[in-house]
Design an enzyme around this catalytic site. Structure first.
Site, short mmCIF file in Angstrom:
data_model
loop_
_atom_site.label_atom_id
_atom_site.label_comp_id
_atom_site.label_asym_id
_atom_site.label_seq_id
_atom_site.Cartn_x
_atom_site.Cartn_y
_atom_site.Cartn_z
CD GLU A 37 -4.30 -13.92 34.78
OE1 GLU A 37 -3.55 -13.08 34.22
OE2 GLU A 37 -5.09 -13.62 35.68
CG LEU A 130 1.75 -8.31 42.28
CD1 LEU A 130 1.76 -7.69 43.68
CD2 LEU A 130 0.29 -8.49 41.82
CD GLU A 165 9.26 -9.21 30.27
OE1 GLU A 165 9.70 -10.34 30.52
OE2 GLU A 165 9.10 -8.33 31.15
CG ASP A 177 2.21 -8.35 32.43
OD1 ASP A 177 0.99 -8.58 32.50
OD2 ASP A 177 3.09 -9.22 32.61
C1 GLA Z 1 2.30 -12.78 32.46
C2 GLA Z 1 2.57 -12.25 31.06
C3 GLA Z 1 1.31 -11.61 30.44
C4 GLA Z 1 0.12 -12.53 30.55
C5 GLA Z 1 -0.01 -13.09 31.96
C6 GLA Z 1 -1.07 -14.14 32.08
O1 GLA Z 1 2.03 -11.73 33.33
O2 GLA Z 1 3.61 -11.29 31.09
O3 GLA Z 1 1.57 -11.26 29.10
O4 GLA Z 1 0.16 -13.56 29.59
O5 GLA Z 1 1.20 -13.66 32.44
O6 GLA Z 1 -2.32 -13.62 31.82
#
Ligand code: GLA
Length: 390
Positions: A37, A130, A165, A177
Protein backbone atom coordinates in the site's frame (compact mmCIF):
# COMPACT_ATOMS: atom_id res chain seq x y z
CA UNK A 1 -25.76 -7.40 -10.97
CA UNK A 2 -23.28 -9.65 -12.77
CA UNK A 3 -21.08 -8.73 -15.75
CA UNK A 4 -23.53 -10.12 -18.32
CA UNK A 5 -26.48 -8.16 -16.91
CA UNK A 6 -24.40 -4.97 -16.66
CA UNK A 7 -23.46 -5.24 -20.34
CA UNK A 8 -27.08 -5.90 -21.36
CA UNK A 9 -28.40 -3.03 -19.26
CA UNK A 10 -25.83 -0.50 -20.50
CA UNK A 11 -25.97 -1.53 -24.14
CA UNK A 12 -29.77 -1.61 -24.33
CA UNK A 13 -29.97 1.89 -22.80
CA UNK A 14 -27.30 3.05 -25.22
CA UNK A 15 -29.26 1.58 -28.12
CA UNK A 16 -32.48 3.28 -27.00
CA UNK A 17 -30.70 6.62 -26.68
CA UNK A 18 -28.52 6.56 -29.79
CA UNK A 19 -29.41 3.61 -32.00
CA UNK A 20 -25.75 3.78 -32.85
CA UNK A 21 -24.40 1.55 -35.55
CA UNK A 22 -21.01 0.00 -34.94
CA UNK A 23 -21.32 0.48 -31.18
CA UNK A 24 -18.15 -0.41 -29.29
CA UNK A 25 -18.46 -1.75 -25.76
CA UNK A 26 -15.79 -2.13 -23.07
CA UNK A 27 -15.92 -3.69 -19.63
CA UNK A 28 -13.17 -2.96 -17.10
CA UNK A 29 -12.91 -4.41 -13.57
CA UNK A 30 -12.23 -2.83 -10.19
CA UNK A 31 -9.34 -4.08 -8.07
CA UNK A 32 -8.41 -5.01 -4.55
CA UNK A 33 -4.85 -4.82 -3.34
CA UNK A 34 -3.51 -7.81 -1.38
CA UNK A 35 -0.17 -6.24 -0.43
CA UNK A 36 1.89 -3.11 -1.12
CA UNK A 37 0.00 0.00 0.00
CA UNK A 38 1.28 3.42 -1.16
CA UNK A 39 4.36 1.70 -2.60
CA UNK A 40 3.39 2.29 -6.24
CA UNK A 41 4.31 6.00 -6.33
CA UNK A 42 7.55 5.14 -4.56
CA UNK A 43 8.64 3.09 -7.59
CA UNK A 44 8.00 -0.04 -5.51
CA UNK A 45 6.06 -3.31 -5.64
CA UNK A 46 2.33 -4.00 -5.37
CA UNK A 47 0.21 -7.14 -5.43
CA UNK A 48 -3.36 -6.35 -6.53
CA UNK A 49 -5.95 -8.49 -8.23
CA UNK A 50 -8.72 -7.35 -10.55
CA UNK A 51 -12.14 -8.25 -9.08
CA UNK A 52 -15.49 -9.08 -10.61
CA UNK A 53 -17.11 -5.69 -10.14
CA UNK A 54 -17.12 -3.74 -13.43
CA UNK A 55 -17.66 -0.51 -15.33
CA UNK A 56 -19.23 -0.81 -18.79
CA UNK A 57 -18.87 1.91 -21.43
CA UNK A 58 -20.75 1.82 -24.77
CA UNK A 59 -19.77 4.28 -27.50
CA UNK A 60 -21.02 5.24 -30.97
CA UNK A 61 -19.61 7.65 -33.51
CA UNK A 62 -21.54 10.87 -34.27
CA UNK A 63 -21.18 13.49 -36.99
CA UNK A 64 -19.22 16.63 -36.00
CA UNK A 65 -17.17 17.27 -32.89
CA UNK A 66 -19.73 17.03 -30.08
CA UNK A 67 -19.33 14.53 -27.30
CA UNK A 68 -22.24 13.51 -25.11
CA UNK A 69 -21.96 11.17 -22.13
CA UNK A 70 -24.86 9.63 -20.21
CA UNK A 71 -24.18 8.26 -16.71
CA UNK A 72 -26.87 5.69 -15.88
CA UNK A 73 -25.71 5.51 -12.25
CA UNK A 74 -26.18 9.26 -11.75
CA UNK A 75 -29.88 9.42 -12.72
CA UNK A 76 -28.98 9.43 -16.41
CA UNK A 77 -27.19 12.75 -15.99
CA UNK A 78 -25.59 13.96 -19.23
CA UNK A 79 -22.31 15.76 -19.90
CA UNK A 80 -21.71 17.56 -23.22
CA UNK A 81 -18.68 19.25 -24.69
CA UNK A 82 -17.24 20.16 -28.05
CA UNK A 83 -13.84 18.75 -28.95
CA UNK A 84 -12.97 22.03 -30.67
CA UNK A 85 -13.27 23.93 -27.37
CA UNK A 86 -10.87 23.67 -24.44
CA UNK A 87 -11.79 20.64 -22.33
CA UNK A 88 -11.83 21.79 -18.69
CA UNK A 89 -12.48 19.96 -15.40
CA UNK A 90 -15.98 20.35 -13.97
CA UNK A 91 -15.94 21.93 -10.49
CA UNK A 92 -18.76 19.96 -8.87
CA UNK A 93 -19.57 16.80 -10.82
CA UNK A 94 -16.39 14.85 -10.28
CA UNK A 95 -17.52 11.81 -12.33
CA UNK A 96 -17.40 13.98 -15.45
CA UNK A 97 -13.70 14.66 -15.01
CA UNK A 98 -12.60 11.05 -15.46
CA UNK A 99 -14.13 11.10 -18.94
CA UNK A 100 -13.30 14.69 -19.86
CA UNK A 101 -9.72 13.92 -18.77
CA UNK A 102 -9.53 10.97 -21.18
CA UNK A 103 -10.53 13.21 -24.13
CA UNK A 104 -8.22 15.98 -22.91
CA UNK A 105 -5.07 13.84 -22.76
CA UNK A 106 -5.79 11.93 -25.98
CA UNK A 107 -6.27 15.27 -27.75
CA UNK A 108 -3.08 16.69 -26.14
CA UNK A 109 -1.10 13.69 -27.35
CA UNK A 110 -2.30 14.22 -30.91
CA UNK A 111 -4.70 11.30 -31.26
CA UNK A 112 -7.43 11.95 -33.79
CA UNK A 113 -10.87 12.00 -32.19
CA UNK A 114 -14.36 12.96 -33.39
CA UNK A 115 -17.95 13.35 -32.23
CA UNK A 116 -19.37 10.45 -30.25
CA UNK A 117 -21.91 9.42 -27.64
CA UNK A 118 -21.03 7.31 -24.60
CA UNK A 119 -23.27 5.53 -22.11
CA UNK A 120 -21.79 4.42 -18.79
CA UNK A 121 -22.82 2.20 -15.93
CA UNK A 122 -21.01 0.12 -13.30
CA UNK A 123 -21.28 -2.25 -10.37
CA UNK A 124 -18.23 -1.17 -8.32
CA UNK A 125 -19.31 0.41 -5.03
CA UNK A 126 -18.19 4.03 -5.48
CA UNK A 127 -15.84 5.81 -3.12
CA UNK A 128 -14.91 2.64 -1.21
CA UNK A 129 -11.34 2.21 -2.48
CA UNK A 130 -12.13 -0.55 -5.01
CA UNK A 131 -11.07 1.61 -7.96
CA UNK A 132 -14.35 2.54 -9.58
CA UNK A 133 -12.58 5.59 -11.03
CA UNK A 134 -9.63 3.69 -12.52
CA UNK A 135 -12.01 1.18 -14.06
CA UNK A 136 -14.05 4.05 -15.54
CA UNK A 137 -10.91 5.60 -17.04
CA UNK A 138 -9.78 2.29 -18.52
CA UNK A 139 -13.23 1.40 -19.91
CA UNK A 140 -13.58 4.87 -21.50
CA UNK A 141 -10.07 4.77 -23.00
CA UNK A 142 -10.60 1.27 -24.40
CA UNK A 143 -13.89 2.31 -26.00
CA UNK A 144 -12.31 5.42 -27.54
CA UNK A 145 -9.39 3.33 -28.78
CA UNK A 146 -11.85 0.98 -30.52
CA UNK A 147 -14.08 3.75 -31.89
CA UNK A 148 -11.25 5.84 -33.35
CA UNK A 149 -8.74 3.08 -34.13
CA UNK A 150 -6.12 4.43 -31.70
CA UNK A 151 -4.49 1.05 -30.87
CA UNK A 152 -3.82 2.05 -27.24
CA UNK A 153 -2.14 -0.80 -25.41
CA UNK A 154 -2.81 -1.64 -21.73
CA UNK A 155 0.20 0.24 -20.40
CA UNK A 156 -0.62 3.35 -22.43
CA UNK A 157 -4.21 3.32 -21.16
CA UNK A 158 -2.99 2.92 -17.57
CA UNK A 159 -0.54 5.79 -17.97
CA UNK A 160 -3.22 8.10 -19.39
CA UNK A 161 -5.57 7.00 -16.57
CA UNK A 162 -2.96 7.95 -13.99
CA UNK A 163 -2.43 11.32 -15.70
CA UNK A 164 -6.18 11.97 -15.52
CA UNK A 165 -6.05 11.41 -11.75
CA UNK A 166 -2.82 13.40 -11.23
CA UNK A 167 -3.42 16.36 -13.48
CA UNK A 168 -7.18 16.55 -14.07
CA UNK A 169 -8.72 15.27 -10.82
CA UNK A 170 -5.89 16.29 -8.45
CA UNK A 171 -5.04 12.97 -6.77
CA UNK A 172 -1.28 12.28 -6.91
CA UNK A 173 -1.82 8.52 -7.13
CA UNK A 174 0.46 5.87 -8.56
CA UNK A 175 -0.35 3.51 -11.42
CA UNK A 176 -1.48 0.39 -9.55
CA UNK A 177 -5.25 0.79 -9.97
CA UNK A 178 -5.17 1.54 -13.68
CA UNK A 179 -2.71 -1.28 -14.45
CA UNK A 180 -4.81 -3.76 -12.45
CA UNK A 181 -7.97 -2.80 -14.29
CA UNK A 182 -6.22 -3.03 -17.66
CA UNK A 183 -4.12 -6.17 -17.11
CA UNK A 184 -6.04 -8.40 -14.67
CA UNK A 185 -5.90 -12.18 -15.18
CA UNK A 186 -8.48 -14.72 -14.03
CA UNK A 187 -7.49 -16.47 -10.78
CA UNK A 188 -4.30 -14.44 -10.43
CA UNK A 189 -2.84 -11.59 -8.45
CA UNK A 190 -0.42 -9.34 -10.31
CA UNK A 191 2.94 -8.64 -8.75
CA UNK A 192 3.79 -5.31 -10.37
CA UNK A 193 7.16 -3.62 -10.30
CA UNK A 194 6.01 0.00 -10.54
CA UNK A 195 9.42 1.17 -11.70
CA UNK A 196 9.42 -0.75 -14.99
CA UNK A 197 5.79 -1.98 -15.05
CA UNK A 198 6.90 -5.60 -15.20
CA UNK A 199 4.02 -7.88 -14.17
CA UNK A 200 4.42 -11.38 -12.71
CA UNK A 201 1.30 -13.52 -12.26
CA UNK A 202 0.82 -15.04 -8.84
CA UNK A 203 -1.86 -17.69 -8.50
CA UNK A 204 -4.21 -17.12 -5.57
CA UNK A 205 -4.71 -20.51 -3.89
CA UNK A 206 -8.20 -21.80 -4.74
CA UNK A 207 -8.52 -23.02 -1.15
CA UNK A 208 -8.80 -19.37 -0.06
CA UNK A 209 -11.89 -17.19 -0.52
CA UNK A 210 -11.40 -13.53 -1.33
CA UNK A 211 -13.58 -11.49 1.02
CA UNK A 212 -13.83 -7.70 0.92
CA UNK A 213 -15.59 -5.82 3.70
CA UNK A 214 -16.70 -2.27 3.10
CA UNK A 215 -16.60 -0.29 6.35
CA UNK A 216 -19.11 2.24 4.98
CA UNK A 217 -17.18 5.07 6.61
CA UNK A 218 -17.78 8.37 4.88
CA UNK A 219 -14.26 9.14 3.67
CA UNK A 220 -13.18 12.71 4.32
CA UNK A 221 -10.21 14.75 3.15
CA UNK A 222 -8.83 11.64 1.52
CA UNK A 223 -7.27 13.49 -1.41
CA UNK A 224 -5.31 15.93 0.71
CA UNK A 225 -4.20 13.27 3.21
CA UNK A 226 -3.16 10.98 0.32
CA UNK A 227 -1.20 13.77 -1.34
CA UNK A 228 0.46 14.57 2.04
CA UNK A 229 1.69 10.96 2.27
CA UNK A 230 3.17 11.16 -1.20
CA UNK A 231 4.97 14.40 -0.37
CA UNK A 232 6.31 12.98 2.91
CA UNK A 233 7.68 9.89 1.11
CA UNK A 234 9.43 12.11 -1.41
CA UNK A 235 10.93 14.20 1.39
CA UNK A 236 12.11 11.04 3.19
CA UNK A 237 13.79 9.76 0.01
CA UNK A 238 15.46 13.14 -0.58
CA UNK A 239 16.66 13.19 3.01
CA UNK A 240 18.45 9.91 2.40
CA UNK A 241 19.81 11.13 -0.94
CA UNK A 242 17.71 8.80 -3.09
CA UNK A 243 15.37 9.37 -6.02
CA UNK A 244 12.69 7.26 -4.37
CA UNK A 245 12.19 5.05 -1.31
CA UNK A 246 12.46 2.00 -3.58
CA UNK A 247 16.20 2.64 -3.65
CA UNK A 248 16.67 2.55 0.14
CA UNK A 249 17.62 -0.79 1.71
CA UNK A 250 16.53 -1.64 5.24
CA UNK A 251 20.19 -1.38 6.29
CA UNK A 252 20.61 2.16 4.90
CA UNK A 253 17.32 3.15 6.47
CA UNK A 254 18.33 1.88 9.92
CA UNK A 255 21.62 3.78 9.71
CA UNK A 256 19.79 7.06 8.90
CA UNK A 257 16.57 6.60 10.84
CA UNK A 258 17.62 8.50 13.96
CA UNK A 259 18.88 11.56 12.06
CA UNK A 260 15.61 12.04 10.21
CA UNK A 261 12.51 13.94 11.33
CA UNK A 262 10.48 11.31 13.19
CA UNK A 263 7.40 11.60 10.94
CA UNK A 264 9.43 11.05 7.77
CA UNK A 265 11.18 8.06 9.37
CA UNK A 266 7.83 6.42 10.11
CA UNK A 267 6.56 6.96 6.57
CA UNK A 268 9.78 5.59 5.10
CA UNK A 269 9.77 2.55 7.37
CA UNK A 270 6.28 1.61 6.20
CA UNK A 271 7.22 1.85 2.51
CA UNK A 272 10.53 0.00 2.87
CA UNK A 273 9.06 -2.88 4.90
CA UNK A 274 5.88 -2.98 2.77
CA UNK A 275 7.94 -3.46 -0.40
CA UNK A 276 9.65 -6.42 1.25
CA UNK A 277 6.26 -7.81 2.30
CA UNK A 278 5.03 -7.83 -1.32
CA UNK A 279 7.87 -10.13 -2.30
CA UNK A 280 7.32 -12.35 0.76
CA UNK A 281 3.56 -12.47 0.15
CA UNK A 282 4.03 -13.52 -3.48
CA UNK A 283 6.19 -16.44 -2.30
CA UNK A 284 3.74 -17.36 0.46
CA UNK A 285 0.85 -17.39 -2.04
CA UNK A 286 2.85 -19.52 -4.48
CA UNK A 287 3.58 -22.04 -1.73
CA UNK A 288 0.08 -21.78 -0.22
CA UNK A 289 1.77 -21.06 3.10
CA UNK A 290 -1.30 -19.82 4.95
CA UNK A 291 0.37 -19.08 8.29
CA UNK A 292 2.89 -16.91 6.50
CA UNK A 293 0.13 -15.13 4.54
CA UNK A 294 -1.65 -14.51 7.84
CA UNK A 295 1.41 -13.03 9.50
CA UNK A 296 2.46 -10.83 6.53
CA UNK A 297 -1.04 -9.38 6.23
CA UNK A 298 -1.14 -8.70 9.98
CA UNK A 299 2.25 -6.93 9.85
CA UNK A 300 1.12 -4.87 6.88
CA UNK A 301 -1.98 -3.72 8.73
CA UNK A 302 0.01 -2.74 11.81
CA UNK A 303 2.41 -0.80 9.64
CA UNK A 304 -0.42 1.07 7.88
CA UNK A 305 -2.00 1.81 11.25
CA UNK A 306 1.02 2.90 13.27
CA UNK A 307 3.65 4.05 10.78
CA UNK A 308 1.77 5.33 7.74
CA UNK A 309 -1.33 6.34 9.73
CA UNK A 310 -3.89 5.63 7.04
CA UNK A 311 -6.23 3.32 8.96
CA UNK A 312 -9.23 4.41 11.03
CA UNK A 313 -10.69 3.02 14.30
CA UNK A 314 -13.59 1.42 12.38
CA UNK A 315 -11.23 -0.31 9.94
CA UNK A 316 -9.14 -1.56 12.87
CA UNK A 317 -12.30 -2.94 14.49
CA UNK A 318 -13.17 -4.87 11.32
CA UNK A 319 -9.63 -6.26 11.07
CA UNK A 320 -9.79 -7.35 14.73
CA UNK A 321 -13.18 -9.04 14.39
CA UNK A 322 -12.01 -11.01 11.34
CA UNK A 323 -8.55 -11.90 12.59
CA UNK A 324 -9.92 -13.13 15.93
CA UNK A 325 -12.19 -15.52 14.07
CA UNK A 326 -9.77 -16.83 11.43
CA UNK A 327 -6.62 -16.71 13.57
CA UNK A 328 -3.77 -18.10 11.39
CA UNK A 329 -6.06 -19.93 8.95
CA UNK A 330 -6.14 -16.80 6.78
CA UNK A 331 -5.09 -13.14 6.59
CA UNK A 332 -6.76 -9.73 6.82
CA UNK A 333 -5.65 -6.13 6.37
CA UNK A 334 -6.88 -2.72 5.33
CA UNK A 335 -6.68 -2.31 1.54
CA UNK A 336 -6.39 0.70 -0.79
CA UNK A 337 -5.54 4.33 -0.22
CA UNK A 338 -6.88 4.41 3.35
CA UNK A 339 -8.87 6.76 5.63
CA UNK A 340 -11.87 4.45 5.33
CA UNK A 341 -12.89 2.13 2.54
CA UNK A 342 -12.43 -1.63 2.76
CA UNK A 343 -10.53 -4.45 4.38
CA UNK A 344 -9.49 -7.53 2.41
CA UNK A 345 -9.32 -11.05 3.78
CA UNK A 346 -8.07 -14.34 2.33
CA UNK A 347 -9.75 -17.09 4.31
CA UNK A 348 -10.94 -20.69 4.07
CA UNK A 349 -14.39 -21.06 2.50
CA UNK A 350 -15.53 -22.82 5.67
CA UNK A 351 -14.96 -19.59 7.69
CA UNK A 352 -16.96 -17.27 5.44
CA UNK A 353 -20.29 -17.74 7.16
CA UNK A 354 -18.80 -17.46 10.66
CA UNK A 355 -16.95 -14.26 9.77
CA UNK A 356 -20.11 -12.83 8.26
CA UNK A 357 -22.02 -13.49 11.47
CA UNK A 358 -19.28 -11.98 13.65
CA UNK A 359 -19.20 -8.81 11.51
CA UNK A 360 -22.98 -8.51 11.49
CA UNK A 361 -23.26 -8.85 15.23
CA UNK A 362 -20.19 -6.94 16.43
CA UNK A 363 -19.41 -4.19 13.91
CA UNK A 364 -22.70 -2.21 14.23
CA UNK A 365 -22.51 -2.57 18.00
CA UNK A 366 -18.95 -1.22 18.17
CA UNK A 367 -19.23 1.52 15.52
CA UNK A 368 -22.88 2.32 14.85
CA UNK A 369 -22.21 1.42 11.19
CA UNK A 370 -23.30 -1.49 9.00
CA UNK A 371 -20.62 -3.16 6.90
CA UNK A 372 -21.15 -4.64 3.41
CA UNK A 373 -19.51 -7.98 2.71
CA UNK A 374 -18.48 -8.98 -0.81
CA UNK A 375 -17.08 -12.28 -2.03
CA UNK A 376 -15.10 -11.70 -5.20
CA UNK A 377 -13.23 -13.66 -7.84
CA UNK A 378 -9.84 -12.61 -9.21
CA UNK A 379 -10.79 -11.67 -12.74
CA UNK A 380 -9.52 -10.55 -16.15
CA UNK A 381 -8.74 -7.00 -17.17
CA UNK A 382 -10.45 -4.70 -19.67
CA UNK A 383 -12.14 -6.32 -22.66
CA UNK A 384 -14.03 -5.29 -25.75
CA UNK A 385 -17.32 -7.16 -25.75
CA UNK A 386 -20.50 -7.58 -27.77
CA UNK A 387 -23.76 -6.10 -26.48
CA UNK A 388 -27.26 -7.19 -27.31
CA UNK A 389 -27.55 -4.77 -30.24
CA UNK A 390 -24.02 -4.78 -31.61
C1 GLA B 1 -4.98 4.52 -4.27
C2 GLA B 1 -4.11 4.99 -5.42
C3 GLA B 1 -3.05 3.94 -5.81
C4 GLA B 1 -2.29 3.46 -4.59
C5 GLA B 1 -3.24 3.11 -3.46
C6 GLA B 1 -2.53 2.79 -2.17
O1 GLA B 1 -5.76 3.43 -4.66
O2 GLA B 1 -4.90 5.28 -6.55
O3 GLA B 1 -2.19 4.48 -6.78
O4 GLA B 1 -1.32 4.40 -4.18
O5 GLA B 1 -4.17 4.14 -3.18
O6 GLA B 1 -1.75 1.67 -2.30
Amino acid sequence: MNREKLINRTSSYHHQLHRGLGTKISVAPGRVNLMGEHTDYNDGFVLPTAIDFFTCVCGSLKEGSNVSITALDFDNEVDHFDLQDDILPHDDDIWKNYIRGAFYFLKMEGYSLGGCALTISGTIPKGTGLSSSASLEIAVLNTLSELFGLSLDNLKMAQIGQKIENEFVGLSCGIMDQLSSACGIEGQALQIDCRNFKITNITIPTSLSLMIVNSNIKRQLTTSAYNDRRRECQQAAEFMGAKSLRDITEKTFLSQKNCMPELLARRAEHIITENARVIKMATALRKTNIEEISSIMADSHTSMKNLFEISTPEIDILVNIISKFINVSGGVRMTGGGFGGCVVALLPASSVEGVRQQIQSQYPYQTGLKACIYLNQPTRGVETVQGIFS
